[in-house]
Design a protein around this motif. Structure first.
Motif, short mmCIF file in Angstrom:
data_model
loop_
_atom_site.label_atom_id
_atom_site.label_comp_id
_atom_site.label_asym_id
_atom_site.label_seq_id
_atom_site.Cartn_x
_atom_site.Cartn_y
_atom_site.Cartn_z
N ARG A 82 32.66 -38.98 -29.67
CA ARG A 82 32.39 -37.66 -29.11
C ARG A 82 30.89 -37.42 -28.99
O ARG A 82 30.09 -38.04 -29.70
CB ARG A 82 33.04 -36.57 -29.96
CG ARG A 82 32.45 -36.41 -31.34
CD ARG A 82 33.24 -35.41 -32.17
NE ARG A 82 34.43 -36.00 -32.77
CZ ARG A 82 35.38 -35.29 -33.39
NH1 ARG A 82 35.29 -34.00 -33.48
NH2 ARG A 82 36.42 -35.91 -33.93
N ARG A 84 27.59 -35.37 -29.69
CA ARG A 84 27.11 -34.52 -30.78
C ARG A 84 25.67 -34.13 -30.48
O ARG A 84 24.96 -34.84 -29.76
CB ARG A 84 27.20 -35.23 -32.12
CG ARG A 84 26.26 -36.42 -32.27
CD ARG A 84 26.50 -37.18 -33.56
NE ARG A 84 25.49 -38.19 -33.81
CZ ARG A 84 25.50 -39.40 -33.28
NH1 ARG A 84 26.49 -39.76 -32.46
NH2 ARG A 84 24.53 -40.26 -33.57
N ILE A 120 30.66 -31.98 -30.62
CA ILE A 120 30.46 -31.30 -31.89
C ILE A 120 29.00 -30.92 -32.01
O ILE A 120 28.10 -31.73 -31.74
CB ILE A 120 30.90 -32.16 -33.09
CG1 ILE A 120 30.61 -31.41 -34.40
CG2 ILE A 120 30.23 -33.53 -33.09
CD1 ILE A 120 31.22 -32.06 -35.62
N GLN A 330 29.63 -24.01 -36.87
CA GLN A 330 29.91 -25.35 -36.36
C GLN A 330 30.82 -25.19 -35.15
O GLN A 330 31.80 -24.44 -35.19
CB GLN A 330 30.61 -26.19 -37.42
CG GLN A 330 30.91 -27.61 -36.97
CD GLN A 330 31.70 -28.37 -38.02
OE1 GLN A 330 32.92 -28.43 -37.97
NE2 GLN A 330 30.99 -28.94 -38.99
N ARG A 332 33.09 -27.12 -32.14
CA ARG A 332 33.77 -28.33 -31.69
C ARG A 332 34.61 -28.02 -30.46
O ARG A 332 35.26 -26.97 -30.40
CB ARG A 332 34.69 -28.88 -32.79
CG ARG A 332 33.99 -29.38 -34.04
CD ARG A 332 34.99 -29.69 -35.13
NE ARG A 332 34.32 -30.09 -36.37
CZ ARG A 332 34.25 -31.33 -36.83
NH1 ARG A 332 34.81 -32.32 -36.14
NH2 ARG A 332 33.63 -31.60 -37.95
N THR A 333 34.58 -28.94 -29.50
CA THR A 333 35.44 -28.80 -28.34
C THR A 333 36.43 -29.96 -28.30
O THR A 333 36.13 -31.08 -28.74
CB THR A 333 34.65 -28.79 -27.03
OG1 THR A 333 34.06 -30.08 -26.81
CG2 THR A 333 33.55 -27.72 -27.05
N TYR A 334 37.62 -29.68 -27.74
CA TYR A 334 38.67 -30.68 -27.58
C TYR A 334 39.20 -30.59 -26.15
O TYR A 334 40.16 -29.85 -25.88
CB TYR A 334 39.80 -30.44 -28.59
CG TYR A 334 39.35 -30.40 -30.02
CD1 TYR A 334 39.11 -31.56 -30.74
CD2 TYR A 334 39.14 -29.17 -30.66
CE1 TYR A 334 38.68 -31.52 -32.06
CE2 TYR A 334 38.72 -29.12 -31.98
CZ TYR A 334 38.50 -30.30 -32.68
OH TYR A 334 38.06 -30.25 -33.99
N ASP A 347 40.37 -34.58 -36.71
CA ASP A 347 39.83 -33.42 -37.43
C ASP A 347 40.91 -32.68 -38.19
O ASP A 347 40.71 -32.23 -39.32
CB ASP A 347 39.13 -32.49 -36.45
CG ASP A 347 37.84 -33.07 -35.90
OD1 ASP A 347 37.34 -34.05 -36.49
OD2 ASP A 347 37.32 -32.54 -34.90
#
Length: 361
Positions: A82, A84, A120, A330, A332-334, A347
Motif C-alpha cells: 500500500r 504510505r 495509510i 491515522q 487508511r483507505t481500502y 488490518d
C-alpha cells in the motif's frame, strides 16, 4: 468538479525531474506549511537512506503553472503493498498534505481516491483539511478508516517563557535548583545553541550523536548511532536544513565535557525538537532537564512562538513539561478491488488480535 486547466501528474521522486518538481512545489506553497516534514529536504534525505529501494511518488495538483497541492508517498515493490506517507514507518513523525487551500486539498484527494492501491497515513494532524476531503472523495470508491493516533506535545511560548522556571510549581523549581547544584560539582555549566553551516555541521552532529549513544538509548537500540541508515538520514536532513540556517544543535557542557544535546530545526516560527540525549555519567544532575530549560528560555527570548516536541506524548513529557498536544489521526483507505480487500483483511485480523490480547490481560 471541473478539472480543465488543472494538471494532475504523478512524479517519480526517484528521478531528478520528481525531486525538482517537489522543490518547485515548496517554493509555491511554503507559506502554507505547518510541519517540517512537509519540506522536500525531508523526503530527499529519506530517499537514499531509509527509503532506498522503495517506490516514491509525488502526487500533485498544478494549475496554470502553479502548484496547488502535493503529497509524497512511498511503497515497497511487493505485490499488494500500500501507499504510505513518506517517512511514516521509518521516522513516525506527523505529516500532512501541503495544499494551498481546501479546494486544492479536494482536488488532490480526488486524485488519491482514484488509486487502486490502499493508502495509510499513520499520523496526520486532526485539523488537516485533507482528511474530510479524502473521506468525501472515497465515497463509492472504497472504505476509509480514521482513528486516533499519538498526539504531538507542544508548548506555547510567550515573553514570560524567557524565564521558564516561572511556569513550574515550587516543587519543580526546587528540583531544577538541586539539579543545577549537582551539575556544578562536575564543573562550570555552559550552554550552546548552534546554527551550524554546512561546513561545520558534521563535527557538531557527530558530537551530538556520540552523546546520545552514551545514554540509555544505546542499550535500548534507539540511538541514532545504532542504525547506520537512520544516522545517514538525520545527517542528510539536518545538513540540508543547515544550508538554510534552519538547523539547531544544542549542547550543555559540564566542566568542558558535553553532558546533553538536542537536534532540532526551526521553521514557521516554531522550534521542532527531533532528538535529545544525555551522557549517563552526568545522570545524577539531570542534564537533559537543564538543557531543556535553557532551550525553552532561549527560544522564547528569540520570539519563537511554539516549542514542538516531536515523537510521542510520552509520560515523562506530560509529567514534567507539558500536557498540551496537537491531536492526530491515522487514516487508511481500502479501495474496492483485490488490493483494498487484502489490506482490509490484514488490518482487521491485526485489530482483532490486539483486542483479544487486551482482553486476556
Amino acid at each position: 468538479m471541473e478539472f480543465s486547466a488543472i494538471h494532475i501528474p504523478v512524479f517519480d521522486l526517484n528521478t531528478a525531474e520528481g525531486a525538482t518538481a517537489h522543490q518547485r512545489a515548496w517554493r509555491h506553497l511554503e507559506s502554507r506549511a505547518t510541519l517540517p516534514t512537509q519540506h522536500p529536504d525531508f523526503v530527499a534525505a529519506l530517499r537514499p537512506t531509509l527509503l532506498a529501494g522503495d517506490e516514491l511518488a509525488l502526487f500533485q495538483v498544478e494549475s496554470e503553472g502553479r502548484f496547488e497541492a502535493v503529497l509524497p508517498l512511498a511503497r515497497s515493490r511487493r505485490a499488494f503493498s500500500r501507499w504510505r506517507l513518506a517517512g511514516d514507518d521509518e521516522v513516525f513523525e506527523p505529516g500532512d498534505v501541503l495544499a494551498r487551500d481546501s479546494v486544492a486539498a479536494h482536488r488532490l484527494a480526488t486524485l488519491v481516491a482514484r488509486e487502486r492501491r490502499p493508502l495509510i497515513m499513520a499520523r496526520v494532524p486532526a485539523s488537516s483539511a485533507f482528511v474530510p476531503e479524502l473521506r468525501e472523495a472515497m465515497r463509492g470508491r472504497g472504505l476509509v478508516d480514521i482513528r486516533p493516533a499519538p498526539p504531538c506535545p507542544t508548548i506555547a511560548l510567550d515573553e514570560s517563557w524567557g524565564e521558564p522556571e516561572s511556569h513550574f510549581s515550587a516543587r519543580r523549581r526546587s528540583d531544577f535548583r538541586r539539579a543545577a547544584r549537582r551539575a556544578a560539582e562536575f564543573g562550570e555549566a555552559t550552554f550552546e545553541i548552534l546554527t551550524p553551516t554546512p561546513g561545520d555541521f558534521d563535527a557538531a552532529f557527530d558530537a551530538a550523536i556520540a552523546v546520545e549513544a552514551a545514554g540509555w538509548k544505546r542499550a535500548a537500540g534507539s540511538a541514532i548511532a545504532c542504525d547506520p541508515r537512520k544516522e545517514a538520514f538525520f545527517r542528510a536532513y539536518l545538513k540540508a536544513a543547515s544550508e538554510n540556517w534552519n538547523c539547531r544543535i544544542s549542547f550543555l557542557r559540564l566542566g568542558g565535557r558535553i553532558a546533553a544535546m538536542h537536534l532540532a530545526v526551526e521553521l514557521g516560527g516554531r522550534h521542532w525538537l527531533y532528538k535529545i540525549g544525555f551522557d549517563e555519567r552526568f545522570g545524577r544532575c539531570s542534564p537533559g532537564t537543564l538543557l531543556m530549560l535553557h532551550a525553552l528560555g532561549d527560544a522564547a527570548r528569540r520570539g519563537i512562538k511554539r516549542f514542538e516536541l516531536m515523537g510521542d506524548a510520552e509520560s515523562w513529557i506530560a509529567d514534567l513539561w507539558t500536557r498540551e498536544a496537537h491531536p492526530c489521526v491515522q487514516l487508511r483507505t481500502y479501495p474496492f478491488g483485490p488490493a483494498g480487500a487484502a489490506a482490509f483483511a490484514a488490518d482487521s485480523a491485526r485489530w482483532t488480535w490486539r483486542r483479544l490480547a487486551r482482553v486476556r490481560r
